[in-house]
Motif scaffolding. Structure first.
Motif, PDB file in Angstrom:
ATOM      1  N   PRO A  11      14.293  -6.679   2.544  1.00 48.12           N
ATOM      2  CA  PRO A  11      12.972  -7.146   2.986  1.00 48.12           C
ATOM      3  C   PRO A  11      11.904  -6.838   1.950  1.00 48.12           C
ATOM      4  N   ARG A  12      11.041  -7.774   1.739  1.00 43.57           N
ATOM      5  CA  ARG A  12       9.928  -7.601   0.806  1.00 43.57           C
ATOM      6  C   ARG A  12       8.639  -7.639   1.620  1.00 43.57           C
ATOM      7  N   TYR A  13       7.751  -6.732   1.323  1.00 42.39           N
ATOM      8  CA  TYR A  13       6.470  -6.673   2.005  1.00 42.39           C
ATOM      9  C   TYR A  13       5.396  -7.183   1.065  1.00 42.39           C
ATOM     10  N   LYS A  14       4.510  -7.986   1.610  1.00 52.06           N
ATOM     11  CA  LYS A  14       3.436  -8.563   0.803  1.00 52.06           C
ATOM     12  C   LYS A  14       2.097  -8.289   1.473  1.00 52.06           C
ATOM     13  N   LEU A  15       1.160  -7.823   0.688  1.00 52.10           N
ATOM     14  CA  LEU A  15      -0.213  -7.628   1.143  1.00 52.10           C
ATOM     15  C   LEU A  15      -1.129  -8.389   0.206  1.00 52.10           C
ATOM     16  N   VAL A  16      -2.099  -9.084   0.777  1.00 53.68           N
ATOM     17  CA  VAL A  16      -3.061  -9.844  -0.029  1.00 53.68           C
ATOM     18  C   VAL A  16      -4.458  -9.511   0.472  1.00 53.68           C
ATOM     19  N   LYS A  17      -5.347  -9.244  -0.463  1.00 50.79           N
ATOM     20  CA  LYS A  17      -6.744  -8.947  -0.137  1.00 50.79           C
ATOM     21  C   LYS A  17      -7.633  -9.783  -1.037  1.00 50.79           C
ATOM     22  N   ILE A  18      -8.651 -10.415  -0.443  1.00 46.89           N
ATOM     23  CA  ILE A  18      -9.622 -11.207  -1.187  1.00 46.89           C
ATOM     24  C   ILE A  18     -10.968 -10.479  -1.128  1.00 46.89           C
ATOM     25  N   GLU A  19     -11.577 -10.267  -2.289  1.00 42.43           N
ATOM     26  CA  GLU A  19     -12.885  -9.622  -2.387  1.00 42.43           C
ATOM     27  C   GLU A  19     -13.845 -10.569  -3.112  1.00 42.43           C
ATOM     28  N   HIS A  20     -15.084 -10.626  -2.648  1.00 46.46           N
ATOM     29  CA  HIS A  20     -16.120 -11.425  -3.301  1.00 46.46           C
ATOM     30  C   HIS A  20     -16.898 -10.533  -4.263  1.00 46.46           C
ATOM     31  N   VAL A  21     -17.187 -11.048  -5.447  1.00 46.05           N
ATOM     32  CA  VAL A  21     -17.956 -10.288  -6.437  1.00 46.05           C
ATOM     33  C   VAL A  21     -19.201 -11.078  -6.827  1.00 46.05           C
ATOM     34  N   ASN A  22     -20.199 -10.348  -7.308  1.00 48.24           N
ATOM     35  CA  ASN A  22     -21.452 -10.983  -7.710  1.00 48.24           C
ATOM     36  C   ASN A  22     -21.356 -11.661  -9.062  1.00 48.24           C
ATOM     37  N   GLY A  79       6.373  -5.338  -2.516  1.00 47.39           N
ATOM     38  CA  GLY A  79       7.339  -4.284  -2.767  1.00 47.39           C
ATOM     39  C   GLY A  79       8.353  -4.159  -1.655  1.00 47.39           C
ATOM     40  N   LYS A  80       9.279  -3.231  -1.829  1.00 43.52           N
ATOM     41  CA  LYS A  80      10.350  -3.020  -0.866  1.00 43.52           C
ATOM     42  C   LYS A  80       9.926  -2.160   0.316  1.00 43.52           C
ATOM     43  N   SER A  81       8.911  -1.343   0.133  1.00 43.51           N
ATOM     44  CA  SER A  81       8.474  -0.412   1.160  1.00 43.51           C
ATOM     45  C   SER A  81       7.082  -0.787   1.663  1.00 43.51           C
ATOM     46  N   LYS A  82       6.958  -0.935   2.964  1.00 44.87           N
ATOM     47  CA  LYS A  82       5.666  -1.262   3.550  1.00 44.87           C
ATOM     48  C   LYS A  82       4.660  -0.139   3.299  1.00 44.87           C
ATOM     49  N   ILE A  83       5.091   1.097   3.455  1.00 45.92           N
ATOM     50  CA  ILE A  83       4.207   2.246   3.254  1.00 45.92           C
ATOM     51  C   ILE A  83       3.742   2.323   1.804  1.00 45.92           C
ATOM     52  N   ALA A  84       4.668   2.120   0.869  1.00 46.96           N
ATOM     53  CA  ALA A  84       4.309   2.160  -0.549  1.00 46.96           C
ATOM     54  C   ALA A  84       3.312   1.049  -0.885  1.00 46.96           C
ATOM     55  N   CYS A  85       3.493  -0.139  -0.313  1.00 47.09           N
ATOM     56  CA  CYS A  85       2.560  -1.245  -0.555  1.00 47.09           C
ATOM     57  C   CYS A  85       1.173  -0.911  -0.013  1.00 47.09           C
ATOM     58  N   GLU A  86       1.128  -0.325   1.179  1.00 50.19           N
ATOM     59  CA  GLU A  86      -0.160   0.030   1.773  1.00 50.19           C
ATOM     60  C   GLU A  86      -0.868   1.112   0.958  1.00 50.19           C
TER      61      GLU A  86
END
Length: 114
Positions: A11-22, A79-86
């Motif tokens: 299993p692969r865990y994916k996290l995506v975050k979008i940030e707005h910059v000035n 990554g392979k680990s949800k905790i490591a990705c977080e």
């Protein structure tokens, strides 16, 4: 000779975050800080995004313009680990918040001369 093969998909865990910059100055400073913080890891920053490989996965950071022409940063951790990705995402976001605070203080500060 008998061979047994086990086909277990990791299993692969994916996290995506979008940030707005000035502006792009914040993005460029953020990339520099991330490169410095992860200087011992394999990096690929020859394309429009920075990609850093670590033992159980990778993360990438890139900029793009949204539909309403705002500059955005996309941070993706896989990554392979949800905790490591977080944990890694939290580390990257902490660095981002430090850069934003540093950039705001640097641009908004006034100097008094005695």
């Amino acid at each position: 000779m008998n061979k047994e093969t086990i086909n277990i998909k990791s299993p692969r865990y994916k996290l995506v975050k979008i940030e707005h910059v000035n502006n792009l100055g914040v993005y460029n400073k953020f990339i520099n800080w991330i490169i410095g913080e992860f200087d011992l890891y394999l990096k690929n920053n020859e394309s429009k995004q920075l990609k850093v490989y670590f033992p159980n996965g990778w993360f990438s950071i890139g900029s793009f313009k949204s539909d309403n022409e705002e500059i955005c940063i996309r941070i993706k951790v896989e990554g392979k680990s949800k905790i490591a990705c977080e944990i890694l995402m939290e580390r990257i976001l902490n660095t981002y918040s430090h850069v934003v605070q540093f950039y705001e203080v640097k641009n908004d500060s006034t100097y008094l001369i005695d």
